[in-house]
Write an enzyme that holds these catalytic residues in place. Structure first.
Site, PDB file in Angstrom:
ATOM      1  N   GLY A  23       8.095  17.896   3.156  1.00 51.31           N
ATOM      2  CA  GLY A  23       9.369  17.893   3.284  1.00 51.31           C
ATOM      3  C   GLY A  23       9.769  18.480   4.782  1.00 51.31           C
ATOM      4  N   GLY A  24       8.817  18.734   5.407  1.00 52.18           N
ATOM      5  CA  GLY A  24       9.034  19.247   6.751  1.00 52.18           C
ATOM      6  C   GLY A  24       9.319  18.247   7.888  1.00 52.18           C
ATOM      7  N   ARG A  47       1.180  20.815   4.885  1.00 49.56           N
ATOM      8  CA  ARG A  47      -0.209  21.579   5.279  1.00 49.56           C
ATOM      9  C   ARG A  47       0.441  22.492   6.582  1.00 49.56           C
ATOM     10  NH1 ARG A  47      -3.479  16.462   6.777  1.00 49.56           N
ATOM     11  NH2 ARG A  47      -1.230  16.089   7.313  1.00 49.56           N
ATOM     12  N   ASP A  73      -1.854  22.107   0.552  1.00 46.49           N
ATOM     13  CA  ASP A  73      -2.527  20.657   0.757  1.00 46.49           C
ATOM     14  C   ASP A  73      -2.400  20.058  -0.579  1.00 46.49           C
ATOM     15  OD1 ASP A  73      -4.247  18.566   0.917  1.00 46.49           O
ATOM     16  OD2 ASP A  73      -5.281  19.685   2.743  1.00 46.49           O
ATOM     17  N   ARG A  75      -3.885  17.629  -1.860  1.00 42.96           N
ATOM     18  CA  ARG A  75      -5.206  17.247  -2.069  1.00 42.96           C
ATOM     19  C   ARG A  75      -5.963  18.227  -3.242  1.00 42.96           C
ATOM     20  NH1 ARG A  75      -7.005  14.998   3.894  1.00 42.96           N
ATOM     21  NH2 ARG A  75      -5.838  17.139   4.328  1.00 42.96           N
ATOM     22  N   TYR A 156       4.672  -2.650  -0.948  1.00 42.64           N
ATOM     23  CA  TYR A 156       3.381  -3.152  -0.923  1.00 42.64           C
ATOM     24  C   TYR A 156       2.675  -2.559  -2.062  1.00 42.64           C
ATOM     25  CZ  TYR A 156       1.791   0.305   2.596  1.00 42.64           C
ATOM     26  OH  TYR A 156       1.615   1.302   3.392  1.00 42.64           O
ATOM     27  N   LYS A 171      -0.667   3.679  -3.284  1.00 41.44           N
ATOM     28  CA  LYS A 171       0.600   3.728  -3.929  1.00 41.44           C
ATOM     29  C   LYS A 171       0.892   2.732  -5.146  1.00 41.44           C
ATOM     30  CE  LYS A 171       2.873   5.548  -0.262  1.00 41.44           C
ATOM     31  NZ  LYS A 171       3.790   6.720  -0.563  1.00 41.44           N
ATOM     32  N   PRO A 197      10.742   2.450  -0.268  1.00 39.41           N
ATOM     33  CA  PRO A 197      11.568   1.900   0.819  1.00 39.41           C
ATOM     34  C   PRO A 197      10.914   1.028   1.761  1.00 39.41           C
ATOM     35  CG  PRO A 197      10.662   4.390   0.811  1.00 39.41           C
ATOM     36  CD  PRO A 197      10.048   3.668  -0.279  1.00 39.41           C
ATOM     37  N   GLY A 198      11.663   0.063   2.491  1.00 38.13           N
ATOM     38  CA  GLY A 198      11.381  -0.744   3.473  1.00 38.13           C
ATOM     39  C   GLY A 198      11.011  -0.053   4.775  1.00 38.13           C
TER      40      GLY A 198
END
Ligand code: HXC
Ligand code: NAP
Length: 293
Positions: A23-24, A47, A73, A75, A156, A171, A197-198
């Protein structure tokens, strides 16, 4: 037309507490700003704590809302659980999770190390999974209901795309997770939706997807039937609707917001757009002559 116009009424997200990963900056920041304007409290997480704190200051000044910076993070599951606990401590509870954090860069796949591929999968797919599990388990254990998860994917995710294969792979996984949990966790009062989103120009994406003069060489607006890229507010309007109670009956949906871009790439004869109108007279005549031959 004013593409910057704000869609929902004031206070549409009042009493909603939202966590926005990534969100930054970029689209996460734009969505956070609108959520704050609509009365939500928002915890932004990524991060880089300094960047988050700068964004919090800027957005609080601009909107008068309450925003929190939490380093995490995505991950790392332990960090995600700590981030969840901190967000609950700061805001009292969390109603909405926006899985927006991502990593991506263009590369021929044969040039990627195994770690490069993993890095994208870890941020996008495992990161979204980590946040979804951490918040979902908490909501289910605590019997908290009326919760929403919104995932940011791409078009995609279903077509695939060359040169961004780890991102496309990840994705696609996030999209499958969205649809699967929309069914499985509806009984716990948790909705899942996604936005695809495109092209919406951001520094993070453009530096990695269109470095150097690729920006000029590949004008993405030209790939879009509407001949323009998206405005951040347009995405923020859609996201705000999907996390709000106005969309309480929307579950398991992925909404594309791309000006028709992916369909233009998909339709076999869409390239006929390049044929000038005077040439159509000639082509029509040629086709008509073939009748009964
Ligand atoms: C090949 C590369 C590479 C490149 C990094 N690597 N950049 N390989 N080409 N251009 C390799 C590294 O050599 C390393 O592998 C592995 O990837 C991890 O790289 P690190 O730099 O150590 O990773 P890290 O510091 O975690 O950074 C992650 C990152 C970085 C993804 C590489 O770009 C990042 O922080 N991105 C976050 C923001 C972002 O990407 N935003 C764009 C989202 S746009 P080895 O084997 O050497 O260890 C988006 C839009 C989609 O998703 C649709 C648009 C229309
Ligand atoms: P961005 O500004 O680079 O946003 C990505 C964010 O993810 C950054 O704030 C980054 O913050 C955070 N992040 C990266 N790795 C992380 C990690 N390991 N843990 C926590 N946070 C991490 O790019 P953007 O364009 O706004 O992208 C936002 C979302 O929109 C992504 O999901 C992207 O795939 C999607 N999207 C964008 C476009 C577009 O045209 N821009 C199109 C389709 C989809 P830190 O570096 O501080 O960690």
């Amino acid at each position: 037309m004013n593409f910057q116009a704000k869609m929902l009424r004031d206070d549409a997200l009042k009493n909603k507490n939202i966590v926005v990963t990534g969100g930054g900056s970029g689209l996460g920041k734009a969505m956070t700003k609108y959520f704050l304007e609509l009365g939500a409290q928002v915890a932004i997480t990524s991060r880089n704590l300094e960047k988050l704190q700068t964004t919090v200051k800027e957005l609080e000044e601009e909107t008068g809302g309450k925003c929190f910076a939490i380093q995490c993070d995505v991950r790392l599951y332990e960090e995600v659980k700590q981030m969840r606990d901190e967000a609950i401590k700061q805001m009292g509870s969390v109603d909405i999770l926006l899985n927006n954090a991502a990593g991506n860069f263009i590369s021929p796949t044969e040039r990627l190390s195994a770690n490069a591929f993993d890095t994208i999968i870890d941020i996008v797919l495992k990161g979204s999974k980590n946040c979804t599990l951490a918040f979902g388990k908490h909501w289910i254990d605590q019997k908290e209901t009326n919760k929403t998860v919104l995932n940011i994917v791409t078009t995609y995710a279903w077509t695939g795309s060359a040169y961004v294969v780890p991102s496309a792979t990840a994705k696609a996984g996030v999209l499958a997770m969205t649809r699967s949990l929309a069914v499985e966790w509806a009984k716990y009062g948790i909705r899942f939706n996604a936005v695809a989103p495109g092209p919406f120009p951001t520094k993070g994406a453009w530096d990695r997807l269109l470095p150097g003069n690729l920006k000029e060489k590949f004008d993405l607006a030209q790939k879009v039937p509407l001949k323009r890229v998206g405005e951040h507010q347009e995405l923020a309007n859609l996201a705000a609707y999907l996390v709000s109670d106005f969309s309480a009956y929307v579950n398991g949906e992925v909404i594309t917001i791309d000006g028709g871009e992916w369909l233009k790439g998909a339709g076999q004869f869409n390239l006929l757009e390049d044929i000038p109108s005077e040439m159509w007279d000639m082509l029509e005549e040629m086709i008509r002559k073939k009748k009964n031959k």
